[in-house]
Write a protein that holds these residues in place. Structure first.
Motif, PDB file in Angstrom:
ATOM      1  N   ARG A  79       0.827  -1.215   0.000  1.00 38.05           N
ATOM      2  CA  ARG A  79       0.000   0.000   0.000  1.00 38.05           C
ATOM      3  C   ARG A  79       0.858   1.261   0.000  1.00 38.05           C
ATOM      4  N   GLU A  80       1.938   1.258   0.785  1.00 42.21           N
ATOM      5  CA  GLU A  80       2.783   2.440   0.887  1.00 42.21           C
ATOM      6  C   GLU A  80       3.375   2.823  -0.464  1.00 42.21           C
ATOM      7  N   ALA A  81       3.772   1.809  -1.249  1.00 42.14           N
ATOM      8  CA  ALA A  81       4.353   2.086  -2.567  1.00 42.14           C
ATOM      9  C   ALA A  81       3.306   2.655  -3.510  1.00 42.14           C
ATOM     10  N   SER A  92       0.643   4.306  -2.654  1.00 45.20           N
ATOM     11  CA  SER A  92       0.278   5.651  -2.189  1.00 45.20           C
ATOM     12  C   SER A  92       1.336   6.674  -2.567  1.00 45.20           C
ATOM     13  N   ALA A  93       2.607   6.276  -2.487  1.00 43.34           N
ATOM     14  CA  ALA A  93       3.700   7.212  -2.802  1.00 43.34           C
ATOM     15  C   ALA A  93       3.781   7.522  -4.281  1.00 43.34           C
ATOM     16  N   ASP A 121      -3.486  -4.544   1.549  1.00 44.50           N
ATOM     17  CA  ASP A 121      -3.859  -3.529   2.557  1.00 44.50           C
ATOM     18  C   ASP A 121      -4.344  -2.230   1.926  1.00 44.50           C
TER      19      ASP A 121
END
Length: 340
Positions: free
Chosen positions: A57-59, A61-62, A87
């Protein structure tokens, strides 16, 4: 589109031309199992770096274009690709919609937590004809018992009916954890072995479920303070309110059967042995105290209130934890006021 019931299993084996699948719900283990099945169906396995791209998810979102780029990529070795997003949240809905519009045949598999019907991710996948949304809630009741029995059969192990009921009471909150515990249990009895309640008590590490059982034995024995401590411990371990109510219902059903068979005339040890399901030795005295206090009409009345409490717990926005705790403690206080 929304997929439910008997349509899910064949879809997981062959998702066809669908471009995206949303797996959402509280059962993380079930979400992961279904995601793995979809990725394997499309890419032949989970570990092919040319055909499987796992995006945290972090990737995503970034880099809002990351998903679209992965969906546009072509495998160097040929074959359909799977893009696996874990996620996910509603904040990624726009990026996911853009990715689904990319030409090609790559499959986007999205895992997310519990989502209400009006939330963006569910609306996106349920309204598209080239996408599917599959709910992943913890199994309960007959479905859970069937899954446990089937897995034990696969492992060349049989299970006694009482033990199966015990397992269904203590497992199911997470599919992955349930499978791990079942495999551990099968290993303990060995191929061709038979699972009984003693084996379950000795092997299965469900502290939340064991705490719920302890809470109910204390409650029906008329010990509110001990019931409250056990219930708090179980809920701290992750027991959900509906599981609390269902454990209470099963406990009252066991008590009702015991009273109908006049087990209150027997010694505590013999009553515990003949109860269905059988009562583990550490609860013998509590069970005997409950048999001395309760009558069939009182048990029936409490069971009716528990059914109403379960329905209330499932109402959107209801204080379900408070409703469940109050139901158990009302039983404890009622038992405390009864003459043994």
């Amino acid at each position: 589109m929304k997929l439910e019931g008997a349509r899910i299993a064949p879809f997981l084996r062959n998702p066809g031309a669908v471009r995206g699948v949303l797996l959402y719900g509280e059962d993380e283990g079930l979400r992961r199992e279904r995601a793995e099945a979809l990725v394997a169906a499309v890419a032949g396995g989970r570990d092919d770096p040319f055909r499987v791209s796992v995006v945290p998810r972090e990737a995503a979102s970034a880099d809002p274009g990351r998903l679209a780029g992965e969906m546009a990529a072509i495998s160097m070795m040929g074959g359909r690709r799977a893009v696996w997003l874990r996620d996910a949240t509603n904040a990624l809905a726009a990026a996911i919609e853009t990715a689904l519009a990319v030409p090609g045949d790559s499959l986007l598999v999205v895992e997310a937590g519990a989502l209400r019907p009006a939330e963006r991710l569910r609306v996106l996948f349920e309204r598209r004809q080239d996408a599917a949304a599959i709910a992943c809630w913890p199994e309960t009741g007959a479905d859970l018992r069937a899954s446990i029995a089937a897995r034990l059969t696969e492992l060349d192990v049989t299970v006694e009916p009482d033990a199966l009921a015990w397992l269904a009471d203590h497992l199911g909150a997470d599919r992955g954890v349930t499978r791990q515990e079942i495999e551990k249990l099968a290993l303990s009895v060995g191929p061709g072995g038979r699972v009984d309640i003693a084996a379950c008590e000795a092997v299965v590490g469900d502290h939340a479920g064991l705490g719920l059982e302890a809470a109910m034995f204390a409650a029906t024995a008329g010990d509110p303070a001990r019931a409250d401590r056990a219930l708090r411990a179980a809920m701290a371990e992750g027991a959900n309110p509906v599981a609390v109510i269902r454990t209470a219902l099963r406990h009252m059903q066991r008590l009702s059967l015991a009273l109908a068979e006049e087990l209150n005339r027997l010694s505590p040890k013999e009553a515990a042995r003949r109860a269905r399901p059988a009562v583990f030795f550490r609860h013998e005295q509590d069970f005997a105290r409950a048999l001395a206090r309760w009558t069939a009409p009182r048990v029936a009345a409490v069971s009716g209130r528990l059914l109403a409490a379960e329905a209330a717990c499932k109402t959107t926005g209801a204080p379900d934890a408070l409703i469940a705790a109050r139901a158990v403690l009302e039983i404890a206080h009622a038992a405390a006021s009864m003459r043994a």
